[in-house]
Design a protein around this motif. Structure first.
Motif, PDB file in Angstrom:
ATOM      1  N   SER A  57       1.082  -1.104  -0.004  1.00 45.35           N
ATOM      2  CA  SER A  57      -0.092   0.025  -0.062  1.00 45.35           C
ATOM      3  C   SER A  57       1.018   1.074  -0.023  1.00 45.35           C
ATOM      4  O   SER A  57       0.637   2.284  -0.674  1.00 45.35           O
ATOM      5  CB  SER A  57      -0.838  -0.132   1.268  1.00 45.35           C
ATOM      6  OG  SER A  57      -1.967  -1.090   1.142  1.00 45.35           O
ATOM      7  N   ALA A  58       1.818   1.116   0.901  1.00 48.92           N
ATOM      8  CA  ALA A  58       2.704   2.129   0.767  1.00 48.92           C
ATOM      9  C   ALA A  58       3.360   2.474  -0.532  1.00 48.92           C
ATOM     10  O   ALA A  58       3.677   3.656  -0.961  1.00 48.92           O
ATOM     11  CB  ALA A  58       4.060   2.237   1.908  1.00 48.92           C
ATOM     12  N   GLY A  59       3.886   1.342  -1.234  1.00 47.28           N
ATOM     13  CA  GLY A  59       4.621   1.420  -2.640  1.00 47.28           C
ATOM     14  C   GLY A  59       3.534   2.049  -3.474  1.00 47.28           C
ATOM     15  O   GLY A  59       4.256   2.829  -4.412  1.00 47.28           O
ATOM     16  N   GLY A  60       2.294   1.604  -3.325  1.00 43.31           N
ATOM     17  CA  GLY A  60       1.412   2.134  -4.337  1.00 43.31           C
ATOM     18  C   GLY A  60       1.155   3.476  -4.192  1.00 43.31           C
ATOM     19  O   GLY A  60       0.957   4.261  -5.159  1.00 43.31           O
ATOM     20  N   LEU A  61       1.046   4.217  -3.060  1.00 44.36           N
ATOM     21  CA  LEU A  61       0.992   5.408  -3.020  1.00 44.36           C
ATOM     22  C   LEU A  61       2.258   6.270  -3.343  1.00 44.36           C
ATOM     23  O   LEU A  61       2.171   7.271  -4.015  1.00 44.36           O
ATOM     24  CB  LEU A  61       0.937   5.976  -1.434  1.00 44.36           C
ATOM     25  CG  LEU A  61      -0.429   5.399  -0.720  1.00 44.36           C
ATOM     26  CD1 LEU A  61      -0.311   5.841   0.862  1.00 44.36           C
ATOM     27  CD2 LEU A  61      -1.636   6.143  -1.486  1.00 44.36           C
ATOM     28  N   VAL A  62       3.609   5.688  -3.199  1.00 45.05           N
ATOM     29  CA  VAL A  62       4.657   6.488  -4.153  1.00 45.05           C
ATOM     30  C   VAL A  62       4.505   6.410  -5.454  1.00 45.05           C
ATOM     31  O   VAL A  62       4.648   7.477  -6.271  1.00 45.05           O
ATOM     32  CB  VAL A  62       5.899   5.416  -3.643  1.00 45.05           C
ATOM     33  CG1 VAL A  62       7.034   5.853  -4.408  1.00 45.05           C
ATOM     34  CG2 VAL A  62       6.161   5.621  -2.047  1.00 45.05           C
ATOM     35  N   LEU A  63       3.704   5.195  -6.275  1.00 46.06           N
ATOM     36  CA  LEU A  63       3.750   5.228  -7.673  1.00 46.06           C
ATOM     37  C   LEU A  63       2.700   6.269  -8.059  1.00 46.06           C
ATOM     38  O   LEU A  63       3.016   6.674  -9.175  1.00 46.06           O
ATOM     39  CB  LEU A  63       3.288   3.602  -7.975  1.00 46.06           C
ATOM     40  CG  LEU A  63       4.356   2.670  -7.978  1.00 46.06           C
ATOM     41  CD1 LEU A  63       3.907   1.271  -8.368  1.00 46.06           C
ATOM     42  CD2 LEU A  63       5.694   2.988  -8.709  1.00 46.06           C
ATOM     43  N   LEU A  66       4.445   9.629  -7.756  1.00 40.41           N
ATOM     44  CA  LEU A  66       5.179   9.798  -9.098  1.00 40.41           C
ATOM     45  C   LEU A  66       4.418  10.075 -10.419  1.00 40.41           C
ATOM     46  O   LEU A  66       4.983  10.842 -11.106  1.00 40.41           O
ATOM     47  CB  LEU A  66       6.280   8.564  -9.156  1.00 40.41           C
ATOM     48  CG  LEU A  66       6.995   8.633 -10.125  1.00 40.41           C
ATOM     49  CD1 LEU A  66       7.899   9.696  -9.972  1.00 40.41           C
ATOM     50  CD2 LEU A  66       7.924   7.114 -10.215  1.00 40.41           C
ATOM     51  N   SER A  67       3.452   9.438 -10.323  1.00 38.72           N
ATOM     52  CA  SER A  67       2.692   9.270 -11.692  1.00 38.72           C
ATOM     53  C   SER A  67       2.101  10.867 -11.903  1.00 38.72           C
ATOM     54  O   SER A  67       1.972  11.492 -12.863  1.00 38.72           O
ATOM     55  CB  SER A  67       1.472   8.370 -11.778  1.00 38.72           C
ATOM     56  OG  SER A  67       0.587   8.778 -12.601  1.00 38.72           O
ATOM     57  N   GLN A  71       2.927  13.807 -14.555  1.00 32.55           N
ATOM     58  CA  GLN A  71       1.884  14.444 -15.286  1.00 32.55           C
ATOM     59  C   GLN A  71       1.499  16.064 -15.036  1.00 32.55           C
ATOM     60  O   GLN A  71       1.187  16.652 -15.886  1.00 32.55           O
ATOM     61  CB  GLN A  71       0.449  13.866 -15.117  1.00 32.55           C
ATOM     62  CG  GLN A  71       0.142  12.368 -15.342  1.00 32.55           C
ATOM     63  CD  GLN A  71      -1.035  11.634 -14.695  1.00 32.55           C
ATOM     64  OE1 GLN A  71      -1.570  12.063 -13.849  1.00 32.55           O
ATOM     65  NE2 GLN A  71      -1.380  10.283 -15.249  1.00 32.55           N
ATOM     66  N   ALA A  72       2.132  16.325 -13.791  1.00 34.24           N
ATOM     67  CA  ALA A  72       2.082  17.897 -13.805  1.00 34.24           C
ATOM     68  C   ALA A  72       3.362  18.508 -14.444  1.00 34.24           C
ATOM     69  O   ALA A  72       3.190  19.649 -14.771  1.00 34.24           O
ATOM     70  CB  ALA A  72       2.313  18.038 -12.105  1.00 34.24           C
ATOM     71  N   VAL A  73       4.360  17.828 -14.685  1.00 31.66           N
ATOM     72  CA  VAL A  73       5.473  18.200 -15.108  1.00 31.66           C
ATOM     73  C   VAL A  73       5.638  18.296 -16.674  1.00 31.66           C
ATOM     74  O   VAL A  73       6.025  19.328 -17.425  1.00 31.66           O
ATOM     75  CB  VAL A  73       6.916  17.727 -14.774  1.00 31.66           C
ATOM     76  CG1 VAL A  73       8.110  18.069 -15.318  1.00 31.66           C
ATOM     77  CG2 VAL A  73       7.197  18.045 -13.239  1.00 31.66           C
ATOM     78  N   VAL A  74       5.119  17.120 -17.081  1.00 31.19           N
ATOM     79  CA  VAL A  74       4.901  17.087 -18.629  1.00 31.19           C
ATOM     80  C   VAL A  74       3.367  17.058 -19.121  1.00 31.19           C
ATOM     81  O   VAL A  74       2.834  16.207 -18.723  1.00 31.19           O
ATOM     82  CB  VAL A  74       5.616  15.653 -19.063  1.00 31.19           C
ATOM     83  CG1 VAL A  74       5.431  15.623 -20.501  1.00 31.19           C
ATOM     84  CG2 VAL A  74       6.961  15.604 -18.377  1.00 31.19           C
ATOM     85  N   ALA A  75       3.275  18.032 -19.775  1.00 33.05           N
ATOM     86  CA  ALA A  75       1.619  18.121 -20.178  1.00 33.05           C
ATOM     87  C   ALA A  75       1.131  17.128 -21.281  1.00 33.05           C
ATOM     88  O   ALA A  75       0.147  16.813 -20.996  1.00 33.05           O
ATOM     89  CB  ALA A  75       1.622  19.696 -20.579  1.00 33.05           C
ATOM     90  N   VAL A 144      -0.595   3.108 -14.496  1.00 34.73           N
ATOM     91  CA  VAL A 144      -0.910   4.312 -13.822  1.00 34.73           C
ATOM     92  C   VAL A 144      -1.100   5.661 -15.108  1.00 34.73           C
ATOM     93  O   VAL A 144      -1.625   6.599 -14.777  1.00 34.73           O
ATOM     94  CB  VAL A 144      -0.441   4.824 -12.774  1.00 34.73           C
ATOM     95  CG1 VAL A 144      -0.864   6.029 -11.779  1.00 34.73           C
ATOM     96  CG2 VAL A 144      -0.183   3.629 -11.839  1.00 34.73           C
ATOM     97  N   LEU A 145      -0.383   5.423 -15.922  1.00 27.26           N
ATOM     98  CA  LEU A 145       0.265   6.549 -16.824  1.00 27.26           C
ATOM     99  C   LEU A 145      -0.619   6.328 -18.305  1.00 27.26           C
ATOM    100  O   LEU A 145      -0.813   7.354 -18.955  1.00 27.26           O
ATOM    101  CB  LEU A 145       1.840   6.397 -17.341  1.00 27.26           C
ATOM    102  CG  LEU A 145       2.676   6.771 -16.185  1.00 27.26           C
ATOM    103  CD1 LEU A 145       4.053   6.635 -16.708  1.00 27.26           C
ATOM    104  CD2 LEU A 145       2.579   8.195 -15.401  1.00 27.26           C
TER     105      LEU A 145
END
Length: 208
Positions: A57-63, A66-67, A71-75, A144-145
Motif C-alpha cells: 500500500s505504501a509502495g502504491g502511494l509512491v507510484l 510519481l505518476s 503528469q504535472a511536469v509533462v503536459a 497508472v500512466l
C-alpha cells in the motif's frame, strides 16, 4: 486533482494491485505455513499478509505520487507514457532489478514460539513485499500512466511479473530479462493438452 489521485483512480488502482499481488504472496504463505507449528499457522499467515499489504500500500502511494508528478511536469500524455516506458526498460535491464528478484526468492527461517515467531512473520511479509516492489515498480507505473488502457496494461504487466518469479536467481548484471521459464511451462502444458491420447484397440481395450 490529477486523475491518479481521484477516488475512482485510487480505488481502481487498489483493486488491481490486490489482484496482481495476491498470487505473488502464495509462496511466502506456503513457507510460513510449513515452518510454523499447527496452532500458530493461521496467526502467522495473517501477520504475513498484513505486513505484505501494508508495504505494498505504501509502495502504491509512491507510484501514484510519481505518476501525478510526471503528469504535472509533462503536459503531453504521450510523452508521459514514453518517459514511463523508457524508465521501465532501463530498470528491466539493470542489475538492481535482478538483485531485487534474487532477494524476493529468499525465504528466511521462522521462529517456532512466542513474540519471535510473530516478528519473523511480520518481517518476512514486509521484506517480501519490499523486494517485490523493488523488482517491478517501473512496470507497475505504466498502468497508472496510460489512462483508459489501464486494465489491459495491468493484465499484461501482471502476467509478466508473475512469469518472472519462475526464473531462478542469477548474478546481477546488465542484461535482457524475459520470463523464459514461465513461457516454456505454458508451451509444454499446451502441447500436452493438444497431444492426442493413446488409441484403443477395437477388441480388448489396451492402448496401442
Amino acid at each position: 486533482m490529477s486523475p491518479s489521485w481521484s477516488v475512482t483512480g485510487v480505488t481502481g488502482w487498489a483493486l488491481m494491485m490486490t489482484a496482481m499481488m495476491a498470487p505473488l504472496l502464495i509462496p511466502a504463505l506456503r513457507h510460513v505455513w510449513a515452518r510454523s507449528l499447527p496452532r500458530r499457522r493461521w496467526r502467522a499467515a495473517m501477520l504475513l499478509t498484513a505486513a505484505y499489504a501494508a508495504a505494498w500500500s505504501a509502495g502504491g502511494l509512491v507510484l501514484l505520487a510519481l505518476s501525478a508528478l510526471l503528469q504535472a511536469v509533462v503536459a503531453d500524455g504521450g510523452v508521459v507514457i514514453a518517459v514511463g516506458g523508457v524508465a521501465a526498460l532501463i530498470w528491466q535491464l539493470s542489475p538492481l532489478k535482478q538483485r531485487c528478484l534474487n532477494r524476493h526468492h529468499a525465504h528466511p527461517p521462522i521462529a517456532a514460539f512466542g513474540r519471535g515467531a510473530d516478528l519473523d512473520a511480520l518481517r518476512f511479509g514486509g521484506r517480501h513485499a519490499a523486494w517485490c516492489f523493488g523488482s517491478c515498480w517501473a512496470l507497475m507505473l505504466l498502468p497508472v500512466l496510460v489512462g483508459s488502457w489501464q486494465v489491459a496494461v495491468m493484465a499484461i504487466v501482471s502476467l509478466w511479473v508473475w512469469g518472472e518469479r519462475f526464473d531462478t536467481p542469477v548474478a546481477p548484471t546488465w542484461r535482457v530479462r524475459v520470463p523464459v521459464r514461465a513461457a516454456r511451462i505454458v508451451v509444454a502444458r499446451v502441447r500436452c493438452r493438444l497431444r492426442p491420447g493413446p488409441t484403443l484397440r477395437r477388441y480388448g481395450g489396451a492402448p496401442r
